[in-house]
Design an enzyme around this catalytic site. Sequence first.
Site, mmCIF file in Angstrom:
data_model
loop_
_atom_site.group_PDB
_atom_site.id
_atom_site.type_symbol
_atom_site.label_atom_id
_atom_site.label_comp_id
_atom_site.label_asym_id
_atom_site.label_seq_id
_atom_site.Cartn_x
_atom_site.Cartn_y
_atom_site.Cartn_z
ATOM 1 N N ASP A 14 0.785 -1.112 0.114
ATOM 2 C CA ASP A 14 0.018 0.156 0.046
ATOM 3 C C ASP A 14 0.976 1.508 -0.031
ATOM 4 O OD1 ASP A 14 -2.494 1.515 0.551
ATOM 5 O OD2 ASP A 14 -1.468 1.884 2.665
ATOM 6 N N ALA A 16 -0.045 5.303 1.390
ATOM 7 C CA ALA A 16 -0.058 5.918 2.643
ATOM 8 C C ALA A 16 -0.260 5.273 3.932
ATOM 9 C CB ALA A 16 -1.065 7.074 2.520
ATOM 10 N N ALA A 47 -13.503 9.080 10.302
ATOM 11 C CA ALA A 47 -12.720 9.158 9.192
ATOM 12 C C ALA A 47 -11.790 8.130 8.662
ATOM 13 C CB ALA A 47 -11.936 10.341 9.299
ATOM 14 N N MET A 51 -10.691 3.553 5.868
ATOM 15 C CA MET A 51 -9.443 3.876 5.206
ATOM 16 C C MET A 51 -8.914 2.727 4.407
ATOM 17 S SD MET A 51 -8.025 6.807 5.047
ATOM 18 C CE MET A 51 -7.997 7.799 6.563
ATOM 19 N N LYS A 55 -11.947 6.416 -2.733
ATOM 20 C CA LYS A 55 -12.213 7.591 -1.735
ATOM 21 C C LYS A 55 -13.731 7.850 -1.999
ATOM 22 C CE LYS A 55 -8.273 7.508 -0.457
ATOM 23 N NZ LYS A 55 -7.847 6.614 0.731
ATOM 24 N N HIS A 58 -15.257 5.416 0.128
ATOM 25 C CA HIS A 58 -14.885 5.763 1.626
ATOM 26 C C HIS A 58 -16.030 6.678 2.159
ATOM 27 C CE1 HIS A 58 -11.664 6.455 4.680
ATOM 28 N NE2 HIS A 58 -12.582 7.360 4.962
ATOM 29 N N ARG A 162 -10.363 -1.728 -3.651
ATOM 30 C CA ARG A 162 -10.771 -2.610 -2.120
ATOM 31 C C ARG A 162 -12.050 -2.824 -1.761
ATOM 32 N NH1 ARG A 162 -5.571 0.613 -0.032
ATOM 33 N NH2 ARG A 162 -3.978 -0.256 -1.064
ATOM 34 N N ASP A 188 -1.811 -1.183 5.912
ATOM 35 C CA ASP A 188 -1.913 -0.718 7.106
ATOM 36 C C ASP A 188 -3.316 -0.418 7.565
ATOM 37 O OD1 ASP A 188 -2.044 1.467 5.169
ATOM 38 O OD2 ASP A 188 -2.110 2.798 6.857
#
Length: 271
Positions: A14, A16, A47, A51, A55, A58, A162, A188
């Site tokens: 990944d 970030a 938020a 993750m 987006k 998200h 994802r 992460d």
Amino acid sequence: MMIYQERIKAVIFDWAGTVIDYGCFAPMHAFIQTFEEAGVPITIREARIPMGLLKWDHIQAILEMERVKGAWIEAFGTQAVKEDIDRLYVRFEAILMETLKTYTDPIPGALETVELLRDAGLAIGSTTGYTSGMMAVIVPEAKRKGYSPDCMIASDEVRAGRPYPYMIFQNLVELGIFPPKSVIKVGDTVSDIHEGRNAGVWTVAIILGSSELGLTQAEVENLHHDELAERMNQTRLTFERAGADYIIGSITQLPLVIEELERSGLERGMR
């Protein structure tokens, strides 16, 4: 019959919170500002929970949270619809694009670890919840700072991001890697782990620097040992519930995981 050497051939990272942007703060700040401006403030935890997703997805996931859904209905008299998500996404993207360049510093140990893997002959792939437009900002900056994977697939370059496995599959096609059990996905977030499991590759979750832990490097360094240990343990439990094959404190421990996997013949059951 084809016989494959029992070794790891590729690692798909990944971006970030895994290799760059310690704590994955670029998107988190943009999500919070977007919802604040829309009149329905959200918490840092809200938020962060989705993750790693595309987006737009998200934002939809945040709006489906019970508290946020209730706050939206209270503010606007009805549940959010696709047009609301579209509008929020446009604003989110504008905010994010203004700040992305400043969140491209490599996480400590990442460059050295990638160099070790390359020296060992492994291919370096990558997937992300960012779009190709966002990555057009990130990739040159990350390269200037020393990180450039062999393959980069963004979330809008495949049928679905994802937790679907298509970004990983595309990495394997472009890198020419087979079979999936010779590949590790490193991330992460919970969605990283789901992505890897759905692709049939090994999954490794990193705690320090992760979005799931959600701390800056300075906060990690200044927290009392007991509090940091408790937060890391809670993050570990989250990754365990997500089904991660391995959970490591730091990216620098990844070569040890590879050694253990290769000793096991890349067979399930080792952890």
